[in-house]
Structures are given as C-alpha cells and as structure tokens.
Design a protein around this motif. Structure first.
Motif, short mmCIF file in Angstrom:
data_model
loop_
_atom_site.label_atom_id
_atom_site.label_comp_id
_atom_site.label_asym_id
_atom_site.label_seq_id
_atom_site.Cartn_x
_atom_site.Cartn_y
_atom_site.Cartn_z
N PHE A 92 0.83 -1.21 0.00
CA PHE A 92 0.00 0.00 0.00
C PHE A 92 0.86 1.26 0.00
CE2 PHE A 92 -1.97 3.43 2.46
CZ PHE A 92 -3.11 3.67 1.69
N PHE A 93 1.84 1.31 0.90
CA PHE A 93 2.65 2.53 1.01
C PHE A 93 3.63 2.66 -0.15
CE2 PHE A 93 1.37 2.19 5.53
CZ PHE A 93 0.83 3.46 5.67
N ILE A 94 4.10 1.55 -0.70
CA ILE A 94 4.93 1.64 -1.91
C ILE A 94 4.14 2.26 -3.04
CG2 ILE A 94 6.03 0.25 -3.71
CD1 ILE A 94 6.91 -1.69 -1.50
N GLU A 95 2.90 1.81 -3.21
CA GLU A 95 2.04 2.35 -4.27
C GLU A 95 1.68 3.81 -3.99
OE1 GLU A 95 0.55 1.88 -7.95
OE2 GLU A 95 1.54 0.29 -6.80
N TRP A 96 1.48 4.11 -2.72
CA TRP A 96 1.05 5.46 -2.33
C TRP A 96 2.15 6.49 -2.60
CZ3 TRP A 96 -3.60 7.31 -0.65
CH2 TRP A 96 -3.60 8.57 -0.07
N TYR A 97 3.39 6.12 -2.33
CA TYR A 97 4.49 7.08 -2.43
C TYR A 97 5.31 6.95 -3.72
CZ TYR A 97 3.73 8.21 2.50
OH TYR A 97 3.19 8.63 3.67
N PRO A 117 16.66 0.00 1.46
CA PRO A 117 17.30 1.30 1.22
C PRO A 117 18.25 1.28 0.02
CG PRO A 117 17.30 0.80 3.56
CD PRO A 117 16.83 -0.44 2.86
N LEU A 118 19.03 0.19 -0.11
CA LEU A 118 19.95 0.10 -1.24
C LEU A 118 19.19 0.02 -2.56
CD1 LEU A 118 22.53 -2.45 0.24
CD2 LEU A 118 22.75 0.04 0.08
N LEU A 119 18.11 -0.76 -2.56
CA LEU A 119 17.32 -0.90 -3.78
C LEU A 119 16.68 0.43 -4.18
CD1 LEU A 119 15.93 -2.81 -5.90
CD2 LEU A 119 14.03 -2.94 -4.28
N VAL A 120 16.06 1.09 -3.22
CA VAL A 120 15.38 2.36 -3.51
C VAL A 120 16.37 3.42 -3.98
CG1 VAL A 120 14.06 4.24 -2.49
CG2 VAL A 120 13.48 1.88 -1.94
N LYS A 121 17.53 3.45 -3.37
CA LYS A 121 18.54 4.43 -3.76
C LYS A 121 19.01 4.21 -5.20
CE LYS A 121 22.83 6.55 -2.15
NZ LYS A 121 23.91 6.52 -1.13
N LYS A 122 19.03 2.95 -5.63
CA LYS A 122 19.51 2.62 -6.98
C LYS A 122 18.46 2.88 -8.05
CE LYS A 122 23.69 0.92 -6.26
NZ LYS A 122 24.90 1.47 -6.91
N ILE A 123 17.19 2.56 -7.76
CA ILE A 123 16.19 2.53 -8.85
C ILE A 123 15.17 3.64 -8.78
CG2 ILE A 123 16.40 0.03 -8.99
CD1 ILE A 123 13.72 -0.18 -7.60
N ALA A 124 14.99 4.27 -7.65
CA ALA A 124 13.92 5.27 -7.52
C ALA A 124 14.40 6.64 -7.97
CB ALA A 124 13.41 5.33 -6.08
N CYS A 125 14.88 6.69 -9.18
CA CYS A 125 15.43 7.94 -9.69
C CYS A 125 14.33 8.95 -10.04
CB CYS A 125 16.28 7.67 -10.93
SG CYS A 125 17.68 6.57 -10.60
N ASP A 166 11.13 11.82 -1.09
CA ASP A 166 10.00 10.92 -1.29
C ASP A 166 10.40 9.46 -1.45
OD1 ASP A 166 8.26 13.04 -1.23
OD2 ASP A 166 8.32 13.37 -3.40
N ARG A 167 11.61 9.22 -1.92
CA ARG A 167 11.97 7.86 -2.29
C ARG A 167 12.02 6.90 -1.10
NH1 ARG A 167 17.90 8.46 -4.80
NH2 ARG A 167 16.72 9.95 -6.09
N PHE A 168 12.26 7.43 0.09
CA PHE A 168 12.36 6.56 1.26
C PHE A 168 11.10 6.60 2.13
CE2 PHE A 168 16.86 7.57 0.36
CZ PHE A 168 17.33 6.28 0.16
N LYS A 169 10.05 7.25 1.67
CA LYS A 169 8.86 7.40 2.52
C LYS A 169 8.17 6.08 2.80
CE LYS A 169 7.53 12.23 1.94
NZ LYS A 169 6.46 13.17 1.51
N SER A 170 8.19 5.14 1.85
CA SER A 170 7.57 3.83 2.10
C SER A 170 8.32 3.09 3.19
CB SER A 170 7.54 3.01 0.81
OG SER A 170 8.84 2.73 0.34
N ILE A 171 9.63 3.31 3.29
CA ILE A 171 10.43 2.69 4.36
C ILE A 171 10.12 3.36 5.69
CG2 ILE A 171 12.76 2.18 5.17
CD1 ILE A 171 13.67 2.14 2.29
#
Length: 314
Positions: free
Chosen positions: A77-82, A176-184, A190-195
């Motif tokens: 839910f939060f991944i989709e939301w953010y 965190p490593l995944l989001v930092k790499k792909i959430a460009c 915003d990229r870490f809000k789901s975490i």
C-alpha cells in the motif's frame, strides 16, 4: 519441596499454574511446587505442566498467514502510495517486499522448535483466556500474587513477534539500497517514505499482536472479509470503475480486483475451515459476487445522475 505421583497433593490455584515434572521413574513421576510452566509447556487437566507436542491445525496456520500478510499488504500500500503514477520502481519494490516477508516467514519457522524444520510444535488453543494468562495470576491471600504467566498458546503468540523482527531487519538491509539505486524518478525526500512508513506500522502491528492477539485469532476471518469488501468498493469508486470495460482499461485494476478476490477466498476458507469440502468449497463461488454487484449497480448510484433526477422532480 518435591512431590511424587502417589502423594495426595492440593490442587494448584489459578487457571494456568501447574507442577513441573522433575523426574520420571517408570510410571511414577516426581513433581515440583505449583508455579509457572516452562516455555513450550502448558497445564493439563490435572494441573501438570506437559510438553506441547501437537501441531498447529488448519485454522492456526490460517491465523499465522493472516498475521504474516499484514506487513506485506501495508508494504504494498505505502509503496504504491508514495511511488507516484509514473514511477517504474514500484513493481520491483513490490517484489522485494514479497521477498523480504517470504524469507522472514521461512527463517521464523526454521528457528522455531524444532529448530531447522519448517514444522513447529504447538499447544492447542482452548479458549480466549489462553492468550491472556497474565490476567489470571491467583492471589490466595489477596496480598501475594502467584505469577503463572506463560505462553499457553505456544508458539502462536511469540512467533508473530519473531516474524516481524525478521521482516524489519531484512527491510533495513535490502530496501534502502534498492530504492537508492532505482527510484530515480522520485525526489530525495519521497523515495524513502515507504520505508519510513514501515518504521511506523511495525510498532503498531507489534502492539496490536501484544494486546489483541487473542481477539484477532477469533475475529480475523471476519476482519478480512469486511476490510476487503470496503477497500474494493473504495478503490473502484475512486478509480471511477462503473462497467466491465472500465476494468479492462488498465491492467493494474485487474491486479487489484484479483488480489481482493484472493482475500475474499481466504476469509471464506478461514470461516469454514474447509472441514466439509463438499459443503464448503461451493462457498468460494461467492468470491466474485461483491464486484459483480458493484458493477451492476454502479450506474444507478452515480451522484450526478441522482442529482439530475432530483432536479427534474423524479
């Protein structure tokens, strides 16, 4: 002070106080004083602490499955939301969340008794009070309390906490490593809000299990059905789905619909327990009914139509 099986012993006070077995000599057992049973044991009808040698039944596994699904659904839910509508990272984050929860579930089973096996031994849940033994510590003289708090529903209470801990650790190691790499496509804030959201909902889930574990055990099938029905109606309304054609416009809508159907089926199976297959399996035919009912009646409840008819005096 030790007692043997042939001694005349006073009954232990309280619902969950028992005597531990100190030694066994043939058919004669030697017991200790009344007190708390060790972890992995609970009292029998004679107030003797016995090892939990049973296995979880189907309903127990369904309950554990429900508690395992909660963090996964919240992650999604939060991944989709953010993630944003145009983010290409959402799918990979969904898969990673599924991987984290799956690995956490397997590791939790492996570290549970018996260690190294996907099978677990458990005590049978008999009544609601089994989940709240701390409320039944006896006070013989109304001054001194005999503390007999233990996990009578071993391991259904604590295994959920272990699972949540592994979920949290795996998330902090991988996400965190995944989001930092792909959430460009997202901003840095915003990229870490789901975490961050997970760091809030994991404590909430932990408190929920600690306080309401017993209530959830008996109510989770109905909670699944009610919440899945409400969220499906809200989603279809917010997405302005009013016909079968609207469902086919975007694949995401079909994915959400099928996901809710799986939840409907899970709730129905949990209620029926599939004790009688010939009677319970036909109930699964009701899974698509709420969505069909919504699609067939949506055009009659459209607010603009109701307002226009009211203005025309109909």
């Amino acid at each position: 002070m030790f007692h043997s099986a042939v001694d005349i012993q006073p009954a232990c006070l309280g619902l969950y106080c028992g005597r531990t077995v100190l030694s066994v000599n043939g058919s004669v057992e030697t017991y200790g004083d009344c007190g708390v049973c060790p972890r992995g044991q609970r009292t029998d009808d004679n107030k003797i602490c016995r090892e939990c040698m049973g296995s979880p039944d189907r309903y127990d596994w369904l309950y554990l499955g429900f508690m395992a699904m909660l963090p996964l659904v919240l992650h999604w839910f939060f991944i989709e939301w953010y993630s944003g509508k145009k983010s290409s990272s959402a799918l990979l984050q969904h898969v990673t969340a599924l991987f984290e929860c799956s690995v956490a579930a397997v590791v939790t089973l492996l570290v549970s008794d018996p260690v190294g096996s996907l099978h677990i031994r458990s005590c049978k849940v008999k009544k609601l009070s089994d989940w709240y033994t701390m409320l039944y510590n006896p006070s013989p003289d109304y001054i001194t309390t005999v503390h007999c708090t233990h996990e009578a529903v071993y391991p259904l209470y604590t295994i959920v906490f272990i699972y949540y801990a592994f979920c949290l650790v795996l998330m902090m190691l991988l996400r965190p490593l995944l989001v930092k790499k792909i959430a460009c496509g997202l901003g840095k804030s915003d990229r870490f809000k789901s975490i961050y959201a997970a760091l809030y909902f994991f404590p909430v889930l932990t408190v929920l299990q600690a306080v309401g574990g017993g209530l959830l055990y008996y109510a989770f099938p109905y909670i699944i059905l009610v919440l899945s029905l409400v969220t499906l109606a809200v989603y279809m309304s917010a997405s302005e789905v009013e016909s079968f054609k609207d469902l086919l416009v975007r694949k995401k809508r079909l994915v959400v619909l099928f996901s809710h159907w799986l939840l409907h089926a899970y709730g129905i199976i949990s209620i029926s327990k599939l004790d009688k297959l010939e009677q319970d399996l036909p109930l699964l035919a009701l899974v698509p009914a709420p969505a069909l009912f919504y699609l067939l009646t949506a055009k009659y409840t459209e607010p603009s139509r109701i307002l226009s008819e009211g203005g025309n005096g109909h």
